[in-house]
Design an enzyme around this catalytic site. Structure first.
Site, PDB file in Angstrom:
ATOM      1  CB  THR A   1      -0.916   0.027   1.245  1.00 15.72           C
ATOM      2  OG1 THR A   1      -1.792   1.152   1.171  1.00 15.72           O
ATOM      3  CG2 THR A   1      -0.122   0.118   2.539  1.00 15.72           C
ATOM      4  CG  ASN A   2       1.976   3.784  -2.617  1.00 16.73           C
ATOM      5  OD1 ASN A   2       3.126   3.586  -2.230  1.00 16.73           O
ATOM      6  ND2 ASN A   2       1.566   3.471  -3.834  1.00 16.73           N
TER       7      ASN A   2
ATOM      8  CE  LYS B   1      -6.118   0.814   3.360  1.00 20.00           C
ATOM      9  NZ  LYS B   1      -6.297   0.034   2.126  1.00 20.00           N
TER      10      LYS B   1
ATOM     11  CG  ASP C   1      -9.320  -5.365  -3.233  1.00 21.60           C
ATOM     12  OD1 ASP C   1      -9.108  -4.148  -3.318  1.00 21.60           O
ATOM     13  OD2 ASP C   1     -10.044  -5.969  -4.061  1.00 21.60           O
ATOM     14  CB  THR C   2     -12.089  -2.972   1.312  1.00 20.48           C
ATOM     15  OG1 THR C   2     -11.163  -3.276   2.341  1.00 20.48           O
ATOM     16  CG2 THR C   2     -13.452  -2.690   1.930  1.00 20.48           C
TER      17      THR C   2
ATOM     18  N   GLY D   1     -14.565   7.243   1.563  1.00 16.15           N
ATOM     19  CA  GLY D   1     -15.335   6.288   0.765  1.00 16.15           C
ATOM     20  C   GLY D   1     -16.835   6.396   1.050  1.00 16.15           C
TER      21      GLY D   1
HETATM   22  P1  IMP Z   1      -9.432  -0.498  -0.716  1.00 18.38           P
HETATM   23  O1  IMP Z   1      -9.334  -1.903  -1.197  1.00 18.38           O
HETATM   24  O2  IMP Z   1      -9.126  -0.338   0.754  1.00 18.38           O
HETATM   25  O3  IMP Z   1      -8.684   0.473  -1.581  1.00 18.38           O
HETATM   26  O4  IMP Z   1     -10.978  -0.091  -0.845  1.00 18.38           O
HETATM   27  C1  IMP Z   1     -11.652  -0.033  -2.102  1.00 18.38           C
HETATM   28  C2  IMP Z   1     -12.767   0.979  -2.038  1.00 18.38           C
HETATM   29  O5  IMP Z   1     -13.771   0.538  -1.102  1.00 18.38           O
HETATM   30  C3  IMP Z   1     -12.341   2.355  -1.540  1.00 18.38           C
HETATM   31  O6  IMP Z   1     -11.914   3.159  -2.602  1.00 18.38           O
HETATM   32  C4  IMP Z   1     -13.621   2.884  -0.931  1.00 18.38           C
HETATM   33  O7  IMP Z   1     -14.476   3.417  -1.919  1.00 18.38           O
HETATM   34  C5  IMP Z   1     -14.272   1.639  -0.371  1.00 18.38           C
HETATM   35  N1  IMP Z   1     -13.920   1.451   1.050  1.00 18.38           N
HETATM   36  C6  IMP Z   1     -12.955   0.629   1.540  1.00 18.38           C
HETATM   37  N2  IMP Z   1     -12.902   0.689   2.873  1.00 18.38           N
HETATM   38  C7  IMP Z   1     -13.851   1.586   3.236  1.00 18.38           C
HETATM   39  C8  IMP Z   1     -14.274   2.089   4.510  1.00 18.38           C
HETATM   40  O8  IMP Z   1     -13.767   1.732   5.582  1.00 18.38           O
HETATM   41  N3  IMP Z   1     -15.285   2.968   4.464  1.00 18.38           N
HETATM   42  C9  IMP Z   1     -15.876   3.406   3.322  1.00 18.38           C
HETATM   43  N4  IMP Z   1     -15.507   2.979   2.129  1.00 18.38           N
HETATM   44  C10 IMP Z   1     -14.503   2.077   2.077  1.00 18.38           C
END
Ligand code: IMP
Length: 193
Positions: A8-9, A13, A69-70, A150
């Site tokens: 990650t950058n 985190k 990844d989320t 987000g």
């Molecule tokens: P990442 O994999 O952590 O980059 O998450 C991918 C995308 O999911 C992000 O760009 C947000 O749009 C959304 N997201 C991830 N985590 C959260 C959170 O804790 N709250 C709200 N949106 C989130």
């Protein structure tokens, strides 16, 4: 100290992980290993994306690595935006546009259950370990709160006092959040080694 890369950058985190892991591991970010390119995240599932990033770092830079990844999964939208959460409204990573798209698609919909799910892939040597965290909630009809990022302002977790993630302190959110839970499992695993 064992060196391990967090793919990650995101400085926030990285800091969080460094605090949670104490001094047994040296956590390096992508910038620390000279990785400035965009790592492909083109899979159909968050688990695969996390694995893809961890493998990329291991193969190209030689370090053990973990990656997260989320996705936000909304039941009435068949699990969307899911793996496409970051760019749901198109390229450009604009959270406000993503939220507007969700609210429009859910206009008049009463079934508003959803969950955030985080997958973490840890590649140690040639062994892949997976950790998951999720939090159930509902999508509100309008934004509440200004914190977080987000989709936080429209996500109200089932646990809690009715606040959205954007109305909680970072500590409150981390305690019950998808990423907080997945990270806690990763940390427990690493600290047991
Ligand atoms: P990442 O994999 O952590 O980059 O998450 C991918 C995308 O999911 C992000 O760009 C947000 O749009 C959304 N997201 C991830 N985590 C959260 C959170 O804790 N709250 C709200 N949106 C989130």
């Amino acid at each position: 100290m064992k060196k391990i890369v967090f793919a990650t950058n995101n400085v926030h985190k990285l800091q969080e992980l460094r605090q949670m892991l104490g001094d047994r591991y040296e956590i390096l970010g992508l910038a620390d290993i000279g990785c400035h390119e965009e790592i492909p995240e083109t899979a159909d599932f968050i688990e695969e994306n996390a694995q893809m990033k961890a493998r990329y770092v291991k193969e190209k830079y030689g370090y053990d690595c973990f990656s997260d990844d989320t996705g936000l999964e909304i039941d009435a939208l068949g699990g969307e935006p899911g793996v496409h959460s970051a760019r749901y409204a198109g390229p450009g990573h604009n959270s406000e546009a993503n939220i507007d798209k969700v609210l429009l698609k859910l206009d008049g919909v009463t079934e508003r259950t959803a969950r955030f799910r985080t997958a973490i892939a840890l590649l140690q040597g040639d062994e892949m370990h997976m950790f998951e965290g999720q939090v159930e909630g509902i999508i509100l009809t309008e934004r509440h709160g200004t914190g977080g990022f987000g989709y936080d302002s429209i996500f109200q977790p089932i646990e809690g006092d009715g606040s959205t993630f954007a109305q909680m302190s970072p500590q409150e959110k981390n305690r019950i959040s998808h990423r907080g839970r997945a990270v806690a499992r990763l940390v427990e695993f690493l600290n047991s080694q």
